[in-house]
Design a protein around this motif. Structure first.
Motif, PDB file in Angstrom:
ATOM      1  N   ASP A  52       2.287  26.167  49.018  1.00 30.48           N
ATOM      2  CA  ASP A  52       2.665  25.894  47.688  1.00 30.48           C
ATOM      3  C   ASP A  52       2.643  24.536  47.448  1.00 30.48           C
ATOM      4  N   GLY A  94       5.571  29.220  42.475  1.00 26.75           N
ATOM      5  CA  GLY A  94       6.961  28.403  42.620  1.00 26.75           C
ATOM      6  C   GLY A  94       6.684  27.097  43.030  1.00 26.75           C
ATOM      7  N   ARG A  97       9.257  24.084  48.488  1.00 27.45           N
ATOM      8  CA  ARG A  97      10.427  24.294  49.390  1.00 27.45           C
ATOM      9  C   ARG A  97      11.204  25.367  48.270  1.00 27.45           C
ATOM     10  N   GLY A  98      10.633  25.960  47.404  1.00 24.59           N
ATOM     11  CA  GLY A  98      11.176  26.953  46.485  1.00 24.59           C
ATOM     12  C   GLY A  98      11.147  28.476  47.390  1.00 24.59           C
ATOM     13  N   TRP A  99      10.834  29.400  46.724  1.00 28.56           N
ATOM     14  CA  TRP A  99      10.807  30.687  47.373  1.00 28.56           C
ATOM     15  C   TRP A  99       9.990  30.852  48.509  1.00 28.56           C
ATOM     16  N   THR A 100       9.216  30.135  48.882  1.00 27.51           N
ATOM     17  CA  THR A 100       8.418  30.239  50.022  1.00 27.51           C
ATOM     18  C   THR A 100       9.213  29.901  51.619  1.00 27.51           C
ATOM     19  N   HIS A 101       9.990  29.232  51.145  1.00 27.61           N
ATOM     20  CA  HIS A 101      11.177  28.392  52.220  1.00 27.61           C
ATOM     21  C   HIS A 101      12.312  29.256  52.373  1.00 27.61           C
ATOM     22  N   THR A 102      12.225  30.778  52.415  1.00 24.48           N
ATOM     23  CA  THR A 102      13.639  31.427  52.324  1.00 24.48           C
ATOM     24  C   THR A 102      13.325  32.642  53.254  1.00 24.48           C
ATOM     25  N   TRP A 104      14.161  35.539  53.026  1.00 25.06           N
ATOM     26  CA  TRP A 104      13.802  36.814  52.442  1.00 25.06           C
ATOM     27  C   TRP A 104      12.103  37.005  52.395  1.00 25.06           C
ATOM     28  N   ALA A 105      11.653  35.763  52.067  1.00 22.19           N
ATOM     29  CA  ALA A 105      10.135  35.737  51.943  1.00 22.19           C
ATOM     30  C   ALA A 105       9.559  35.872  53.210  1.00 22.19           C
ATOM     31  N   GLU A 149      15.503  25.114  57.678  1.00 23.45           N
ATOM     32  CA  GLU A 149      15.831  26.045  56.735  1.00 23.45           C
ATOM     33  C   GLU A 149      16.828  27.234  57.092  1.00 23.45           C
TER      34      GLU A 149
END
Length: 151
Positions: A52, A94, A97-102, A104-105, A149
């Motif tokens: 990202d 995104g 360090r947005g949704w790709t670093h969660t 759930w992703a 994370e």
């Protein structure tokens, strides 16, 4: 927070541990091509969260996807090539360090590895594909762990 080399090393370490553990426990056969494929998926998972942002990791990741997509097109596997292209665009939705670093992703992003073959092939037996899903998740986990994370 390691760079792309650190994430490749972390993904390789986790991938080798997963493959060796799977062989030793009898879950995986000692098939070099299959094991190399699992390790490759683990490395892809380790690199995915940083796709990202403009980085060396992003360049490596998309360079590999271009080669794979071109191969699929060359083999006239247009449906698979289009799915790969669609999934490759998702990180652009995104910021870094947005949704790709969660967490759930980590579980949702590789789901197409299992779902697309089940739908396209019509075979509801996901077991062969589930190993590649787990390999990708393991690599993704290594990335999130190295980035701090998960704690």
């Amino acid at each position: 927070m390691p760079g792309y080399k650190g994430h490749i090393a972390g993904g390789a370490l986790f991938g080798v541990m997963g493959v060796v553990g799977g062989v030793m426990l009898g879950y995986l056969a000692l098939d070099p091509l299959h094991l190399a494929g699992l390790l490759g998926f683990c490395l892809l998972g380790a690199m995915f969260p940083d796709t990202d942002t403009d980085s060396k990791g992003q360049n490596l990741y998309y360079g590999l996807l271009i080669v794979i997509d071109a191969g699929l097109i060359f083999m006239k596997m247009y449906v698979w090539a289009s799915w790969l292209g669609l999934c490759a665009m998702l990180p652009a939705l995104g910021h870094h360090r947005g949704w790709t670093h969660t967490w759930w992703a980590m579980l949702l992003v590789p789901l197409p590895i299992v779902l697309i073959p089940a739908v396209l092939i019509g075979d509801r037996s996901i077991e062969p594909f589930f190993r590649f899903y787990l390999a990708f998740v393991l690599g993704y986990f290594s990335h999130l762990l190295l980035d701090g994370e998960l704690y």
